[in-house]
Scaffold this motif. Sequence first.
Motif, PDB file in Angstrom:
ATOM      1  N   LYS A 116       0.836  -1.204   0.000  1.00  0.00           N
ATOM      2  CA  LYS A 116       0.000   0.000   0.000  1.00  0.00           C
ATOM      3  C   LYS A 116       0.872   1.255   0.000  1.00  0.00           C
ATOM      4  O   LYS A 116       0.610   2.195  -0.748  1.00  0.00           O
ATOM      5  CB  LYS A 116      -0.919  -0.005   1.227  1.00  0.00           C
ATOM      6  N   GLU A 117       1.920   1.261   0.817  1.00  0.00           N
ATOM      7  CA  GLU A 117       2.823   2.421   0.862  1.00  0.00           C
ATOM      8  C   GLU A 117       3.537   2.610  -0.473  1.00  0.00           C
ATOM      9  O   GLU A 117       3.737   3.743  -0.918  1.00  0.00           O
ATOM     10  CB  GLU A 117       3.835   2.266   2.002  1.00  0.00           C
ATOM     11  N   SER A 118       3.899   1.517  -1.120  1.00  0.00           N
ATOM     12  CA  SER A 118       4.553   1.589  -2.422  1.00  0.00           C
ATOM     13  C   SER A 118       3.625   2.234  -3.456  1.00  0.00           C
ATOM     14  O   SER A 118       4.061   3.100  -4.237  1.00  0.00           O
ATOM     15  CB  SER A 118       4.961   0.188  -2.868  1.00  0.00           C
ATOM     16  N   ILE A 119       2.380   1.834  -3.454  1.00  0.00           N
ATOM     17  CA  ILE A 119       1.417   2.397  -4.405  1.00  0.00           C
ATOM     18  C   ILE A 119       1.153   3.865  -4.083  1.00  0.00           C
ATOM     19  O   ILE A 119       1.077   4.710  -4.980  1.00  0.00           O
ATOM     20  CB  ILE A 119       0.114   1.571  -4.419  1.00  0.00           C
ATOM     21  N   LYS A 120       1.024   4.182  -2.798  1.00  0.00           N
ATOM     22  CA  LYS A 120       0.805   5.580  -2.400  1.00  0.00           C
ATOM     23  C   LYS A 120       1.970   6.463  -2.845  1.00  0.00           C
ATOM     24  O   LYS A 120       1.768   7.623  -3.197  1.00  0.00           O
ATOM     25  CB  LYS A 120       0.622   5.670  -0.886  1.00  0.00           C
ATOM     26  N   LYS A 150       3.740   5.986  -5.547  1.00  0.00           N
ATOM     27  CA  LYS A 150       3.718   6.109  -7.003  1.00  0.00           C
ATOM     28  C   LYS A 150       2.633   7.073  -7.496  1.00  0.00           C
ATOM     29  O   LYS A 150       2.759   7.639  -8.582  1.00  0.00           O
ATOM     30  CB  LYS A 150       3.494   4.738  -7.645  1.00  0.00           C
ATOM     31  N   LEU A 151       1.584   7.254  -6.726  1.00  0.00           N
ATOM     32  CA  LEU A 151       0.463   8.090  -7.168  1.00  0.00           C
ATOM     33  C   LEU A 151       0.871   9.526  -7.523  1.00  0.00           C
ATOM     34  O   LEU A 151       0.453  10.031  -8.570  1.00  0.00           O
ATOM     35  CB  LEU A 151      -0.646   8.097  -6.116  1.00  0.00           C
ATOM     36  N   THR A 196      -6.055   4.925 -12.552  1.00  0.00           N
ATOM     37  CA  THR A 196      -7.257   4.200 -12.136  1.00  0.00           C
ATOM     38  C   THR A 196      -6.898   2.871 -11.488  1.00  0.00           C
ATOM     39  O   THR A 196      -7.449   2.504 -10.444  1.00  0.00           O
ATOM     40  CB  THR A 196      -8.189   3.953 -13.354  1.00  0.00           C
ATOM     41  N   GLY A 197      -5.943   2.152 -12.088  1.00  0.00           N
ATOM     42  CA  GLY A 197      -5.498   0.869 -11.531  1.00  0.00           C
ATOM     43  C   GLY A 197      -4.871   1.038 -10.151  1.00  0.00           C
ATOM     44  O   GLY A 197      -5.136   0.254  -9.237  1.00  0.00           O
ATOM     45  N   ALA A 198      -4.042   2.065  -9.989  1.00  0.00           N
ATOM     46  CA  ALA A 198      -3.385   2.302  -8.700  1.00  0.00           C
ATOM     47  C   ALA A 198      -4.410   2.667  -7.631  1.00  0.00           C
ATOM     48  O   ALA A 198      -4.340   2.180  -6.495  1.00  0.00           O
ATOM     49  CB  ALA A 198      -2.342   3.403  -8.837  1.00  0.00           C
TER      50      ALA A 198
END
Length: 190
Positions: A54-58, A60-61, A130-132
């Motif tokens: 979750k932190e990795s995706i956050k 990248k946003l 959208t995917g993220a």
Amino acid sequence: MATPAQNKRGIPRAPFIEDVDAFMQGREADTTLKQLQEQYSKYKFMEQQLASKKESIKAKLPDIRRTLDCVNLLVSKQTETFDTNFELSDGIYAKATIENPSTVCLWLGANVMVEYSFEEALALLNKNLTGALSQLESLTEDLDFLKDQITTTEVNVARVYNQDVKVRRSRKPDDSEESEQSKIEVSSGG
């Protein structure tokens, strides 16, 4: 209504032990506690993995949004010539003049850059955004579900442990009565 044995993404649900005495019939407390601790460890490991993801995706946003904004800016200046500062590396910029932009190059990762038309770039970046966001939402749901399972497992551990203490204490009065009897005999001189 029966609750499913797992959530949508396959994380198993921790069963709540309603009647500990009935549950412990024919079971040893140490073995049961060991199994519950193992289950607890698995849930904590899953929680750690999902939190990391979750932190990795956050992280990248903001990059995805910033890149999308840059492409939108290029689209709006498609028929113009304009000057800009281009980042070569952290904190190092060079002046660049862009004349009638029609394509954009995007880093895909693993040192790969691909040239796209504006439409393709916008479609790809919107799909990635959208995917993220979708992944972030499902990870948040999974983490909430895991926290519930961790709490349930902690409660089960405490209840089984307390039941074991209660059973052990119920066996001790027989031992303590004998020791009190021998104390009485010793003190009465007999």
